[in-house]
Design an enzyme around this catalytic site. Structure first.
Site, PDB file in Angstrom:
ATOM      1  N   LYS A  80       0.838  -1.200   0.000  1.00 10.71           N
ATOM      2  CA  LYS A  80       0.000   0.000   0.000  1.00 10.71           C
ATOM      3  C   LYS A  80       0.875   1.253   0.000  1.00 10.71           C
ATOM      4  O   LYS A  80       1.917   1.295   0.668  1.00 10.71           O
ATOM      5  CB  LYS A  80      -0.888  -0.035   1.245  1.00 10.71           C
ATOM      6  CG  LYS A  80      -1.857   1.118   1.394  1.00 10.71           C
ATOM      7  CD  LYS A  80      -2.649   0.908   2.667  1.00 10.71           C
ATOM      8  CE  LYS A  80      -3.672   2.012   2.891  1.00 10.71           C
ATOM      9  NZ  LYS A  80      -4.431   1.784   4.146  1.00 10.71           N
ATOM     10  N   SER A 155      -9.185   1.487   3.504  1.00 11.67           N
ATOM     11  CA  SER A 155      -8.253   2.255   2.705  1.00 11.67           C
ATOM     12  C   SER A 155      -7.254   1.419   1.928  1.00 11.67           C
ATOM     13  O   SER A 155      -6.514   1.956   1.108  1.00 11.67           O
ATOM     14  CB  SER A 155      -7.488   3.222   3.617  1.00 11.67           C
ATOM     15  OG  SER A 155      -6.759   2.515   4.599  1.00 11.67           O
ATOM     16  N   SER A 179      -9.486  -1.225   7.470  1.00  9.03           N
ATOM     17  CA  SER A 179      -8.857  -1.050   6.169  1.00  9.03           C
ATOM     18  C   SER A 179      -8.067  -2.199   5.582  1.00  9.03           C
ATOM     19  O   SER A 179      -7.667  -2.135   4.433  1.00  9.03           O
ATOM     20  CB  SER A 179      -7.958   0.189   6.198  1.00  9.03           C
ATOM     21  OG  SER A 179      -8.716   1.332   6.427  1.00  9.03           O
TER      22      SER A 179
END
Length: 469
Positions: A80, A155, A179
């Site tokens: 990420k 996220s 997330s």
């Protein structure tokens, strides 16, 4: 052969590489080709690491030379874009950090590399990792590979979409309230949010506050989660929350002094839950029962007294706003995306409300502690609904309209309490979308929920399903 590579799990790839049945170069190249083929539709990848193929060639040479190999030797992984990667863009989904290249890897990335993993690419996210969709002004919106009109979540939505679409076998995401677990549920992969502090957050924004933040693995199989977590866990001498020296063995199971005991619930305490999601949780409970495991439907009164999402909001908004103010100081409004502007506009929590929320958080911790005196695993929904359409601000669940933040109703209690939770698919909606369930454990009981999840995975009705792109 390419299809077998891109939809294999990391553990399987590592075994084939170690026994010289598969070349790391072929594995990395297959994933790069997959990115080129499908990412224009999905938009999960932000940056491809320039040296991935060179690293694969070096990994192949090490195999041929008979060198000692790490457990993930030659296996590509993605990260990420809020997690620092040395020499590779880490822009946090924001024009504010456009062109930012860290000098050092985050601890979690360094540990994946030490295990032999090859950094393949960085994945998309909402600005600053702050929203339930992975969309931002810098790299745009990610789409769900099961249905491009639906979100892969936030996220860590770019990460979940990349793994589900065959662009990566394994990755790292972060989890503040939902997330890694929510995006995994929206795309049908698996993920683990370990006990708070088990995996250091060093090299991940924000440095402070960190008390609800986690970094964890996202993957195709439960054994991949166990393998990755075995490499990630442990203190690094920099993150003060990461102090536990309790060892984790990737092959560990539940303690042998008693049979596994599983409780399941779909509420109350999580907000409304869609009937298909509730049915999937019950089906997972029945699957455990069919194995001879003790299973009961349960409730946790503390979740009914104190709605964890409200508790979290009162605590975290107060604590996080200074980090937002610092990052955005002197910036124009058009340089900030939706959630940053929203966060900065929220009123501060009063001191009385903050203290009351702290007391509520303690009651929630006590409530879970009481539950785990009698049970080893808690089985719940991950999300109230399957993957939703892009851009919405409210959900209709069983005829009740709620704010989109209610997606976090069943996940955020584990961020408030710090308890470990695992997300895995066990069902499919009428529209063909994945439905995951969440397995919750007591403090530092990752081995227990991984063991339980591996049992459930063995009887899963959705094994081997992949999106068609």
């Amino acid at each position: 052969m390419t299809h077998d590579i891109i939809f294999s799990d990391a553990t399987g790839l590592a075994a084939l590489i170690r026994t010289k049945q598969l070349s790391p170069v072929d594995v990395v190249r297959a994933h790069l080709d997959r990115i080129e083929a499908v990412d224009p539709k999905v938009n999960a990848i932000v940056t491809v690491a320039d040296n991935a193929l060179d690293a694969a060639k070096a990994a192949e040479a090490a195999v041929l030379a008979g060198e000692e190999l790490g457990p993930l030797h030659g296996v590509p992984f993605t990260v990420k874009d809020s997690i620092d990667t040395a020499g590779v863009l880490t822009q946090r989904g924001s024009p504010i950090f456009r062109g930012r290249v860290p000098d050092a890897d985050a601890t979690s990335v360094a540990r994946m590399k030490k295990a032999g993993g090859i950094l393949l690419a960085k994945t998309n996210l909402p600005e600053f990792s702050y929203w339930l969709e992975s969309d931002n002004l810098l790299s745009g919106r990610s789409n769900n590979p099961w249905n491009l009109d639906r979100t892969p979540g936030g996220s860590s939505g770019g990460e979940s979409a990349a793994i589900a679409a065959g662009m990566s076998p394994l990755g790292l995401g972060t989890d503040l309230a939902i997330s890694v677990r929510g995006p995994a549920a929206q795309t049908g992969i698996v993920s683990l949010k370990a006990t708070h502090g088990r995996v250091p957050m060093t090299g991940i924004w924000p440095r402070a506050p960190r008390r609800f933040w986690h970094v964890g693995p996202m993957a195709r199989s439960i054994r991949d989660l166990a393998l990755a977590f075995s490499q990630l866990a442990g203190p690094d001498g920099e993150d003060a929350f990461a102090t536990s020296t309790v060892p984790f063995d990737a092959g560990a199971g539940v303690a042998p002094d008693r049979a596994l005991r599983v409780g399941w619930m779909v509420g109350p305490g999580f907000g409304p839950i869609d009937a298909e999601v509730a049915a999937t949780v019950q089906a997972a409970a029945e699957a455990f029962r069919g194995m001879g495991i003790h299973v009961e439907q349960v409730s946790i009164p503390a979740l009914e007294r104190d709605f964890a999402l409200d508790v979290f909001n009162k605590l975290h908004v107060m604590e996080m706003k200074p980090a937002f103010r610092e990052a955005t100081a002197g910036r124009r409004a058009d340089e900030l995306y939706k959630m940053a502007r929203t966060m900065l506009s929220l009123p501060d929590t009063s001191m009385a409300d903050y203290v009351a929320a702290e007391q509520a958080a303690e009651r929630l911790r006590d409530g879970y502690a009481a539950y785990f005196r009698n049970f080893d695993v808690l089985l719940t929904p991950v999300l109230p609904v399957p993957a939703h359409e892009h851009g919405i601000r409210a959900l209709v669940v069983n005829g009740e309209t709620v704010d989109l933040t209610y997606l976090q109703g069943a996940t955020v209690p584990l961020n408030v309490t710090g308890l470990p939770g695992l997300s895995m698919r066990f069902g499919t909606s009428r529209e063909g979308l994945p439905i995951n369930v969440q397995l919750v454990g007591s403090w530092q009981a990752e081995s227990t929920i991984l063991h339980a999840a591996s049992l459930l995975e063995g009887v899963s009705p959705v094994r081997g399903l992949h999106p068609t792109l």
